[in-house]
Design an enzyme around this catalytic site. Structure first.
Site, PDB file in Angstrom:
ATOM      1  N   LYS A  12      -3.542  27.300  39.797  1.00 18.99           N
ATOM      2  CA  LYS A  12      -4.074  28.079  40.924  1.00 18.99           C
ATOM      3  C   LYS A  12      -5.143  29.074  40.444  1.00 18.99           C
ATOM      4  CE  LYS A  12      -2.104  26.234  44.442  1.00 18.99           C
ATOM      5  NZ  LYS A  12      -2.950  25.534  45.431  1.00 18.99           N
ATOM      6  N   GLY A  50      -2.930  16.905  53.075  1.00 16.45           N
ATOM      7  CA  GLY A  50      -1.593  17.492  52.923  1.00 16.45           C
ATOM      8  C   GLY A  50      -1.057  17.890  54.288  1.00 16.45           C
ATOM      9  N   ILE A 108       6.272  31.349  51.740  1.00 23.71           N
ATOM     10  CA  ILE A 108       6.174  31.231  53.201  1.00 23.71           C
ATOM     11  C   ILE A 108       7.498  30.729  53.772  1.00 23.71           C
ATOM     12  CG2 ILE A 108       4.984  30.071  55.094  1.00 23.71           C
ATOM     13  CD1 ILE A 108       2.462  30.162  53.392  1.00 23.71           C
ATOM     14  N   ILE A 113      -0.343  11.661  51.600  1.00 20.27           N
ATOM     15  CA  ILE A 113       0.197  10.500  50.886  1.00 20.27           C
ATOM     16  C   ILE A 113       1.452   9.967  51.582  1.00 20.27           C
ATOM     17  CG2 ILE A 113       1.712  11.742  49.239  1.00 20.27           C
ATOM     18  CD1 ILE A 113      -0.132   9.699  47.245  1.00 20.27           C
ATOM     19  N   TYR A 126       1.879  25.755  37.535  1.00 22.48           N
ATOM     20  CA  TYR A 126       1.344  25.926  38.895  1.00 22.48           C
ATOM     21  C   TYR A 126       0.420  27.146  38.954  1.00 22.48           C
ATOM     22  CZ  TYR A 126       1.735  27.083  43.935  1.00 22.48           C
ATOM     23  OH  TYR A 126       1.498  27.400  45.247  1.00 22.48           O
ATOM     24  N   GLY A 148       2.820  18.479  54.973  1.00 18.62           N
ATOM     25  CA  GLY A 148       3.549  19.478  54.197  1.00 18.62           C
ATOM     26  C   GLY A 148       3.936  20.683  55.041  1.00 18.62           C
ATOM     27  N   GLN A 149       4.593  21.636  54.378  1.00 21.56           N
ATOM     28  CA  GLN A 149       5.115  22.816  55.094  1.00 21.56           C
ATOM     29  C   GLN A 149       4.001  23.551  55.845  1.00 21.56           C
ATOM     30  OE1 GLN A 149       6.319  26.114  52.655  1.00 21.56           O
ATOM     31  NE2 GLN A 149       7.562  27.046  54.242  1.00 21.56           N
TER      32      GLN A 149
HETATM   33  C1  AKB Z   1       6.255  28.404  45.217  1.00 19.26           C
HETATM   34  O1  AKB Z   1       7.356  28.953  45.249  1.00 19.26           O
HETATM   35  O2  AKB Z   1       5.871  27.675  44.289  1.00 19.26           O
HETATM   36  C2  AKB Z   1       5.287  28.658  46.351  1.00 19.26           C
HETATM   37  C3  AKB Z   1       4.341  29.769  46.030  1.00 19.26           C
HETATM   38  C4  AKB Z   1       4.817  31.158  45.911  1.00 19.26           C
HETATM   39  O3  AKB Z   1       3.171  29.532  45.901  1.00 19.26           O
HETATM   40  N1  AKB Z   1       5.997  28.961  47.546  1.00 19.26           N
END
Ligand code: AKB
Length: 307
Positions: A142, A9, A168, A34, A138, A12-13
């Site tokens: 996590k 990755g 971030i 990728i 998400y 990415g950011q």
């Molecule tokens: C998101 O907004 O999905 C991410 C996070 C807070 O993990 N920046």
């Protein structure tokens, strides 16, 4: 000897800035993403993070010691593609943990997020151990990942370390598909159009940190002696309490004509389910986490550098 690290990755950011920071510190950095098209003297690879054989062959070829697994589908996109998000976020982690279990690599970094917390978590000064019922795909991935990290550490002795990143804020590489992305878009629009339409309500607060603090924290965690790491799920990290309105006020100090209006969408409910501030005493005590950039400085940096 120079340590070789693999960043999955890398475009990415966070991954892109981690590559730069680790190179400056003298690590040999192998990039994999990728989105990469070419091999540059075999220092970079086009890689699907769910392909274990491909990861393993890079690890063997370069005798990689440490993997930073930064590839993930973020909160907003994951709500649209739940199955894909689960596969990417889980498979990639399990592959890398297995490589560590098989002693092919020595150390793993994997990012978790404040998204593991849900609407019934205490909103302010959220403790390290608390009610954790994530309300997004998400967040679920996590939290499950955190539990896998703790399991691989306990059962197989894998040295995996993790941070629950706040949102971030950075200007070098655009994020993609996150709920906190508004806090970067707002600067772009302020500079280019003098106006921003926010998809998050004016007074919804989420913790955010400036990229340099996130990178410093990541490297500090990875370099801390193993015996000082007492959290093997993922460390809470606090940030600055940021809302669209606070950013608007701060930006207006430099661009007085800047205007924000509001058209919220499904991302509002996601942001509203997350904490406003986080108790990060364990990170401070175990390996010295500190925030260096306050909101005023952050806004100044963003307005100066964002393109
Ligand atoms: C998101 O907004 O999905 C991410 C996070 C807070 O993990 N920046």
């Amino acid at each position: 000897m120079q340590k070789t690290v693999l960043i999955i990755g890398s475009e990415g950011q966070i991954g892109s800035e981690l590559c730069d920071a680790l190179s400056v510190q003298g690590f040999k950095v192998i990039r994999a993403d990728i989105r990469l098209q070419t091999d540059d003297a075999k220092l970079q690879y086009q890689l699907d993070a769910t392909d274990k054989d491909a990861i393993e062959s890079i690890v063997e070829e370069h005798r990689i010691e440490v993997v930073y697994l930064m590839a993930a589908m973020l909160s907003a996109t994951a709500e649209r593609h739940p199955q894909k998000a689960w596969e990417l976020n889980m498979q990639s982690l399990l592959h890398v943990l297995d490589l560590a279990k098989e002693k092919k690599i020595k150390q793993v970094f994997w990012p978790s997020s404040i998204a593991i917390f849900g609407p019934d978590t205490p909103k302010k000064n959220t403790p390290q151990e608390t009610v954790i019922h994530p309300s997004t795909v998400y967040g679920i991935s996590k939290r499950a990942g955190e539990m896998w990290c703790a399991y691989y550490h306990r059962v197989f002795g894998v040295d995996v370390r993790s941070l629950r990143y706040p949102g971030i804020i950075s200007y070098k590489t655009a994020p993609g598909g996150g709920t906190t992305d508004y806090a970067i878009e707002i600067f772009k629009s302020a500079k280019s159009e003098g106006q921003y339409t926010s998809f998050i309500e004016a007074h919804t607060i989420t913790p955010m940190i400036y990229m340099s603090d996130a990178i410093t924290a990541t490297i500090a965690l990875m370099q801390a002696p193993s015996e000082s790491i007492t959290v093997r799920t993922s460390y809470n990290l606090d940030g600055l309490a940021v809302s669209p309105h606070k950013l608007e006020e701060e930006i207006k100090k430099q661009l007085p004509d800047f205007k924000v209006d509001y058209t919220t969408d499904y991302r509002q409910a996601i942001a509203a389910s997350w904490p406003e501030s986080i108790n990060d005493q364990r990170a401070r005590a175990d390996w010295g986490y500190t925030i260096h950039t306050d909101l005023q400085h952050l806004v100044q940096e963003m307005l100066t550098h964002i393109k």
